[in-house]
Structure formats: C-alpha cells, structure tokens
Write a protein that holds these residues in place. Structure first.
Motif, PDB file in Angstrom:
ATOM      1  N   HIS A   1       0.827  -1.202   0.000  1.00 57.47           N
ATOM      2  CA  HIS A   1       0.000   0.000   0.000  1.00 57.47           C
ATOM      3  C   HIS A   1       0.868   1.262   0.000  1.00 57.47           C
ATOM      4  N   MET A   2       1.880   1.292   0.830  1.00 55.06           N
ATOM      5  CA  MET A   2       2.764   2.455   0.911  1.00 55.06           C
ATOM      6  C   MET A   2       3.586   2.614  -0.373  1.00 55.06           C
ATOM      7  N   ALA A   3       4.090   1.516  -0.907  1.00 52.95           N
ATOM      8  CA  ALA A   3       4.887   1.569  -2.138  1.00 52.95           C
ATOM      9  C   ALA A   3       4.051   2.088  -3.296  1.00 52.95           C
ATOM     10  N   LEU A   4       2.833   1.608  -3.414  1.00 56.41           N
ATOM     11  CA  LEU A   4       1.977   2.055  -4.514  1.00 56.41           C
ATOM     12  C   LEU A   4       1.507   3.493  -4.325  1.00 56.41           C
ATOM     13  N   GLY A   5       1.252   3.892  -3.089  1.00 48.48           N
ATOM     14  CA  GLY A   5       0.882   5.284  -2.831  1.00 48.48           C
ATOM     15  C   GLY A   5       1.972   6.232  -3.283  1.00 48.48           C
ATOM     16  N   SER A   6       3.202   5.910  -2.939  1.00 45.53           N
ATOM     17  CA  SER A   6       4.340   6.726  -3.377  1.00 45.53           C
ATOM     18  C   SER A   6       4.478   6.685  -4.890  1.00 45.53           C
ATOM     19  N   PHE A   7       4.310   5.505  -5.480  1.00 46.19           N
ATOM     20  CA  PHE A   7       4.431   5.364  -6.929  1.00 46.19           C
ATOM     21  C   PHE A   7       3.430   6.270  -7.642  1.00 46.19           C
ATOM     22  N   TYR A   8       2.162   6.201  -7.247  1.00 46.95           N
ATOM     23  CA  TYR A   8       1.129   6.989  -7.936  1.00 46.95           C
ATOM     24  C   TYR A   8       1.427   8.482  -7.845  1.00 46.95           C
ATOM     25  N   ASP A   9       1.843   8.953  -6.681  1.00 48.04           N
ATOM     26  CA  ASP A   9       2.194  10.371  -6.538  1.00 48.04           C
ATOM     27  C   ASP A   9       3.394  10.730  -7.405  1.00 48.04           C
ATOM     28  N   ASP A  10       4.432   9.910  -7.343  1.00 44.14           N
ATOM     29  CA  ASP A  10       5.675  10.216  -8.048  1.00 44.14           C
ATOM     30  C   ASP A  10       5.530  10.114  -9.560  1.00 44.14           C
ATOM     31  N   ILE A  11       4.813   9.100 -10.055  1.00 45.94           N
ATOM     32  CA  ILE A  11       4.735   8.903 -11.498  1.00 45.94           C
ATOM     33  C   ILE A  11       3.912  10.015 -12.158  1.00 45.94           C
ATOM     34  N   VAL A  12       2.925  10.547 -11.450  1.00 44.18           N
ATOM     35  CA  VAL A  12       2.174  11.690 -11.989  1.00 44.18           C
ATOM     36  C   VAL A  12       3.088  12.911 -12.075  1.00 44.18           C
ATOM     37  N   ASP A  13       3.882  13.141 -11.042  1.00 40.42           N
ATOM     38  CA  ASP A  13       4.848  14.243 -11.084  1.00 40.42           C
ATOM     39  C   ASP A  13       5.859  14.040 -12.204  1.00 40.42           C
ATOM     40  N   ASN A  14       6.338  12.798 -12.388  1.00 36.83           N
ATOM     41  CA  ASN A  14       7.271  12.492 -13.476  1.00 36.83           C
ATOM     42  C   ASN A  14       6.647  12.818 -14.828  1.00 36.83           C
ATOM     43  N   ALA A  15       5.414  12.377 -15.030  1.00 40.96           N
ATOM     44  CA  ALA A  15       4.729  12.603 -16.307  1.00 40.96           C
ATOM     45  C   ALA A  15       4.531  14.097 -16.568  1.00 40.96           C
ATOM     46  N   ASP A  16       4.166  14.848 -15.540  1.00 33.72           N
ATOM     47  CA  ASP A  16       4.002  16.296 -15.698  1.00 33.72           C
ATOM     48  C   ASP A  16       5.317  16.955 -16.097  1.00 33.72           C
ATOM     49  N   SER A  17       6.389  16.573 -15.456  1.00 31.84           N
ATOM     50  CA  SER A  17       7.700  17.149 -15.767  1.00 31.84           C
ATOM     51  C   SER A  17       8.119  16.840 -17.202  1.00 31.84           C
ATOM     52  N   ILE A  18       7.906  15.610 -17.621  1.00 34.00           N
ATOM     53  CA  ILE A  18       8.252  15.220 -18.987  1.00 34.00           C
ATOM     54  C   ILE A  18       7.413  16.008 -19.988  1.00 34.00           C
ATOM     55  N   ALA A  19       6.108  16.085 -19.754  1.00 32.95           N
ATOM     56  CA  ALA A  19       5.216  16.799 -20.679  1.00 32.95           C
ATOM     57  C   ALA A  19       5.570  18.281 -20.765  1.00 32.95           C
ATOM     58  N   GLU A  20       5.833  18.908 -19.630  1.00 33.81           N
ATOM     59  CA  GLU A  20       6.172  20.331 -19.638  1.00 33.81           C
ATOM     60  C   GLU A  20       7.486  20.587 -20.367  1.00 33.81           C
ATOM     61  N   ALA A  21       8.485  19.765 -20.111  1.00 39.41           N
ATOM     62  CA  ALA A  21       9.770  19.946 -20.787  1.00 39.41           C
ATOM     63  C   ALA A  21       9.642  19.675 -22.284  1.00 39.41           C
ATOM     64  N   TYR A  22       8.909  18.637 -22.643  1.00 37.28           N
ATOM     65  CA  TYR A  22       8.701  18.315 -24.047  1.00 37.28           C
ATOM     66  C   TYR A  22       8.031  19.483 -24.766  1.00 37.28           C
ATOM     67  N   GLN A  23       7.013  20.039 -24.146  1.00 35.34           N
ATOM     68  CA  GLN A  23       6.298  21.167 -24.754  1.00 35.34           C
ATOM     69  C   GLN A  23       7.156  22.425 -24.796  1.00 35.34           C
ATOM     70  N   GLY A  24       8.023  22.593 -23.814  1.00 38.56           N
ATOM     71  CA  GLY A  24       8.944  23.712 -23.842  1.00 38.56           C
ATOM     72  C   GLY A  24       9.906  23.613 -25.013  1.00 38.56           C
ATOM     73  N   ARG A  25      10.270  22.401 -25.374  1.00 33.94           N
ATOM     74  CA  ARG A  25      11.192  22.167 -26.479  1.00 33.94           C
ATOM     75  C   ARG A  25      10.475  22.127 -27.836  1.00 33.94           C
ATOM     76  N   ASN A  26       9.304  21.506 -27.888  1.00 35.26           N
ATOM     77  CA  ASN A  26       8.669  21.178 -29.167  1.00 35.26           C
ATOM     78  C   ASN A  26       7.321  21.841 -29.419  1.00 35.26           C
TER      79      ASN A  26
END
Length: 95
Positions: A5-30
């Motif tokens: 439960h704790m591992a997945l809770g951290s995963f869900y929070d972190d992976i959404v932040d990861n995806a946001d960072s990737i999308a923002e940087a990608y859009q900044g470039r492209n």
C-alpha cells in the motif's frame, strides 16, 4: 499488505509528477502536445508484473518519443524509470 500500500501510494504520486515534468519539458522544447490517446490496461494479476510490463513499454519507446540527443528530457524519463524500478524493488522485497 501495508508495505505494498505504501509503495503504490508513493508510486502513484511520483509517477504523476514524473509525467508532468516530462510533458512540460517536451512542450517547452517542441510546442504543445496534441491530443494524446488514452491507453487502457487489460492486465490483471500481480501489480509488480503489470508495472514491469509498463516499464518495458516505456524503455522500448523512449527513443522513438524523444530524440536520444535530447538529454534534458531523457534525464526526466530516467527519473520515471527509477520510480518504476524503486517501486518494483519495494513490492518484491518489502513485505
């Protein structure tokens, strides 16, 4: 289990932040990303196996989605890969 439960809770929070960072940087470039199709997940069973499958897909398409020479965005993808790997470790070894 509580550890899962704790591992997945951290995963869900972190992976959404990861995806946001990737999308923002990608859009900044492209420029703005167009419509993104929603992927469905038909897998059932052990969550670690499902996350491992997702990780494999991510690693397979990363250089198709973002040029290998774009190290800033590739580093953000590395962070997402680390999130998967860390979560897989926790799911398989911390009970």
């Amino acid at each position: 289990s509580y550890a899962q439960h704790m591992a997945l809770g951290s995963f869900y929070d972190d992976i959404v932040d990861n995806a946001d960072s990737i999308a923002e940087a990608y859009q900044g470039r492209n420029g703005l990303i167009g419509k993104i199709p929603m992927l469905s997940e038909d897998s059932t069973g052990d969550i670690a196996d499902i996350l491992e499958k997702h990780l494999g897909m991510l690693e397979k398409i990363r250089y198709t989605a973002v040029d290998k020479s774009d190290t800033a965005i590739q580093n953000l993808i590395d962070t997402a890969v680390e999130t998967y790997l860390s979560t897989l470790y926790k799911l398989r070894n911390l009970k």
